[in-house]
Write a protein that holds these residues in place. Sequence first.
Motif, short mmCIF file in Angstrom:
data_model
loop_
_atom_site.label_atom_id
_atom_site.label_comp_id
_atom_site.label_asym_id
_atom_site.label_seq_id
_atom_site.Cartn_x
_atom_site.Cartn_y
_atom_site.Cartn_z
N ARG A 89 0.89 -1.16 0.00
CA ARG A 89 0.00 0.00 0.00
C ARG A 89 0.92 1.22 0.00
NH1 ARG A 89 -4.25 -0.10 4.58
NH2 ARG A 89 -2.38 0.04 5.88
N VAL A 90 0.98 1.91 -1.12
CA VAL A 90 1.98 2.96 -1.33
C VAL A 90 1.32 4.33 -1.21
CG1 VAL A 90 3.74 3.85 -2.87
CG2 VAL A 90 3.21 1.40 -2.89
N THR A 91 1.90 5.16 -0.35
CA THR A 91 1.40 6.52 -0.15
C THR A 91 2.53 7.51 -0.34
OG1 THR A 91 -0.18 5.69 1.50
CG2 THR A 91 0.18 8.07 1.41
N ALA A 92 2.31 8.48 -1.20
CA ALA A 92 3.25 9.58 -1.39
C ALA A 92 2.66 10.82 -0.73
CB ALA A 92 3.49 9.84 -2.88
N VAL A 93 3.38 11.38 0.24
CA VAL A 93 2.89 12.52 1.01
C VAL A 93 3.59 13.78 0.54
CG1 VAL A 93 2.60 13.51 3.32
CG2 VAL A 93 2.47 11.01 2.99
N ASP A 94 2.82 14.72 0.03
CA ASP A 94 3.39 15.98 -0.44
C ASP A 94 2.26 17.00 -0.58
OD1 ASP A 94 6.37 16.52 -1.76
OD2 ASP A 94 4.86 17.97 -2.40
N LEU A 95 2.60 18.28 -0.37
CA LEU A 95 1.61 19.34 -0.48
C LEU A 95 1.38 19.78 -1.91
CD1 LEU A 95 2.61 21.58 2.58
CD2 LEU A 95 0.70 19.97 2.42
N SER A 96 2.28 19.45 -2.81
CA SER A 96 2.15 19.86 -4.20
C SER A 96 1.10 19.01 -4.91
CB SER A 96 3.50 19.73 -4.91
OG SER A 96 3.91 18.38 -4.94
N PRO A 97 0.61 19.45 -6.07
CA PRO A 97 -0.39 18.67 -6.81
C PRO A 97 0.17 17.33 -7.27
CG PRO A 97 -0.28 20.94 -7.61
CD PRO A 97 0.88 20.76 -6.70
N ARG A 98 -0.70 16.36 -7.45
CA ARG A 98 -0.30 15.04 -7.92
C ARG A 98 0.36 15.15 -9.29
NH1 ARG A 98 -2.24 9.67 -6.92
NH2 ARG A 98 -1.70 8.27 -8.65
N PRO A 99 1.54 14.57 -9.46
CA PRO A 99 2.21 14.65 -10.76
C PRO A 99 1.45 13.86 -11.83
CG PRO A 99 3.74 14.00 -9.02
CD PRO A 99 2.36 13.89 -8.45
N ALA A 100 1.50 14.37 -13.04
CA ALA A 100 0.88 13.66 -14.16
C ALA A 100 1.63 12.36 -14.42
CB ALA A 100 0.91 14.55 -15.40
N GLY A 101 0.88 11.32 -14.73
CA GLY A 101 1.50 10.05 -15.07
C GLY A 101 1.91 9.18 -13.90
N LEU A 102 1.64 9.62 -12.69
CA LEU A 102 1.98 8.80 -11.52
C LEU A 102 1.11 7.54 -11.53
CD1 LEU A 102 3.84 9.17 -8.95
CD2 LEU A 102 1.72 9.69 -7.72
N PRO A 103 1.70 6.34 -11.29
CA PRO A 103 0.90 5.12 -11.28
C PRO A 103 -0.31 5.23 -10.37
CG PRO A 103 3.23 4.58 -11.19
CD PRO A 103 3.14 6.07 -11.06
N GLU A 104 -1.45 4.70 -10.83
CA GLU A 104 -2.69 4.82 -10.08
C GLU A 104 -2.60 4.16 -8.71
OE1 GLU A 104 -5.99 3.40 -12.29
OE2 GLU A 104 -5.77 4.85 -13.92
N ARG A 105 -1.75 3.16 -8.57
CA ARG A 105 -1.66 2.46 -7.29
C ARG A 105 -1.07 3.32 -6.18
NH1 ARG A 105 0.86 -3.19 -6.46
NH2 ARG A 105 0.40 -2.39 -4.36
N ILE A 106 -0.41 4.40 -6.55
CA ILE A 106 0.21 5.27 -5.56
C ILE A 106 -0.81 6.32 -5.11
CG2 ILE A 106 2.04 6.94 -5.11
CD1 ILE A 106 3.71 5.47 -7.24
N GLU A 107 -1.13 6.29 -3.83
CA GLU A 107 -2.02 7.32 -3.28
C GLU A 107 -1.22 8.58 -3.04
OE1 GLU A 107 -4.83 8.30 0.61
OE2 GLU A 107 -3.98 6.28 0.34
N TRP A 108 -1.75 9.71 -3.50
CA TRP A 108 -1.09 11.01 -3.32
C TRP A 108 -1.86 11.77 -2.27
CZ3 TRP A 108 3.48 12.47 -5.36
CH2 TRP A 108 3.84 13.82 -5.24
N SER A 109 -1.19 12.17 -1.19
CA SER A 109 -1.89 12.77 -0.05
C SER A 109 -1.10 13.94 0.52
CB SER A 109 -2.10 11.71 1.04
OG SER A 109 -2.65 12.29 2.21
N PRO A 110 -1.80 14.99 0.98
CA PRO A 110 -1.10 16.10 1.64
C PRO A 110 -0.78 15.82 3.10
CG PRO A 110 -3.44 16.57 1.52
CD PRO A 110 -3.24 15.27 0.80
N SER A 111 -1.24 14.69 3.62
CA SER A 111 -1.03 14.40 5.05
C SER A 111 -0.64 12.94 5.23
CB SER A 111 -2.29 14.71 5.86
OG SER A 111 -3.39 13.98 5.36
#
Length: 320
Positions: A89-111
């Motif tokens: 279960r992969v989570t990338a934490v960052d305040l910036s917008p989700r990058p284009a082309g990021l694999p769908e399996r990676i959850e992009w979250s500000p927290s």
Amino acid sequence: MWLTWRVATERALYGEEGFYLRERPSGHFRTSVSASAAFAGAVLALLAEVDADLGEPDVLDLVDIGAGEGALVTQVLEAAEPRLRDRLRVTAVDLSPRPAGLPERIEWSPSLPTEITGLAVANEWLDNVPLDVVEQTAEGPRLVMVHVHTGEERIGGALRPADRSWLERWWPLGRVGSRAEIGRPRDEAWASVLVRLTRGRAVAIDYAHPVDNRPLHGTLTGYRDGAVVSPVPDGTCDITAHVALDACAEAGRRAGAISTTLSTQRQALRELGLTGERPPLELARSDPRGYLRALARASEEGELIDASGLGGFGWLSQSR
């Protein structure tokens, strides 16, 4: 406008139109992730260690804190064997917008996730947690104020009791004119990771300094387009400072860490299998293309473990 460095940096990096909400890190400075895919390979090896320690749970978390463009978790996900990848279960934490082309399996979250069972990695995250700068005066330590448009500085008021206590414990100032960066916000940020770690390991990677060898005038620095610049908090450059990882380690212990290791990136990556050793010349005769690939890999590993460069980063590893 005159503000403390902590408030000014918060606005410059993360406020409306802040630097990190507009810019991608790769355009301004080189990191271990951008230097070589070998770094992601080492993180994958570490993830496999954690997985084995936890008994291969049905769901294994990989959390990248301060994920930037998501390159680290993307590379780890691509390189993982199916048996491990299917449980991640992969989570990338960052305040910036989700990058284009990021694999769908990676959850992009500000927290941060509420709970983490697995591995949390904070690669060059803590150095961008805003903090106050103080200077020792004849009347004691005082806050340094900064003009947000010019970077000009002047001496401000006294420290809050909690910050003064942190300074006395972790960065005592011995002479008038010496400076320190109050790392208490970074301690709190790191503790917020450890309290969410139900089982597993958390690793912070950053340029660091120990309590017995703090820089006399601090480390506040700016970066723009790959060059070091004056740290003017107007939103046009990255603003960073080295991290008192020893203080973060103590905060992690208070937050529940049961084991702690402080080392360098050189030591940590060598333990994970990166050596930088050149391939044998015999390979050049039997497999020229393989030799060139191995030679390039050795060069990349060498950069990652170079003690005078990326290998000099501090590694703080704590487990629960």
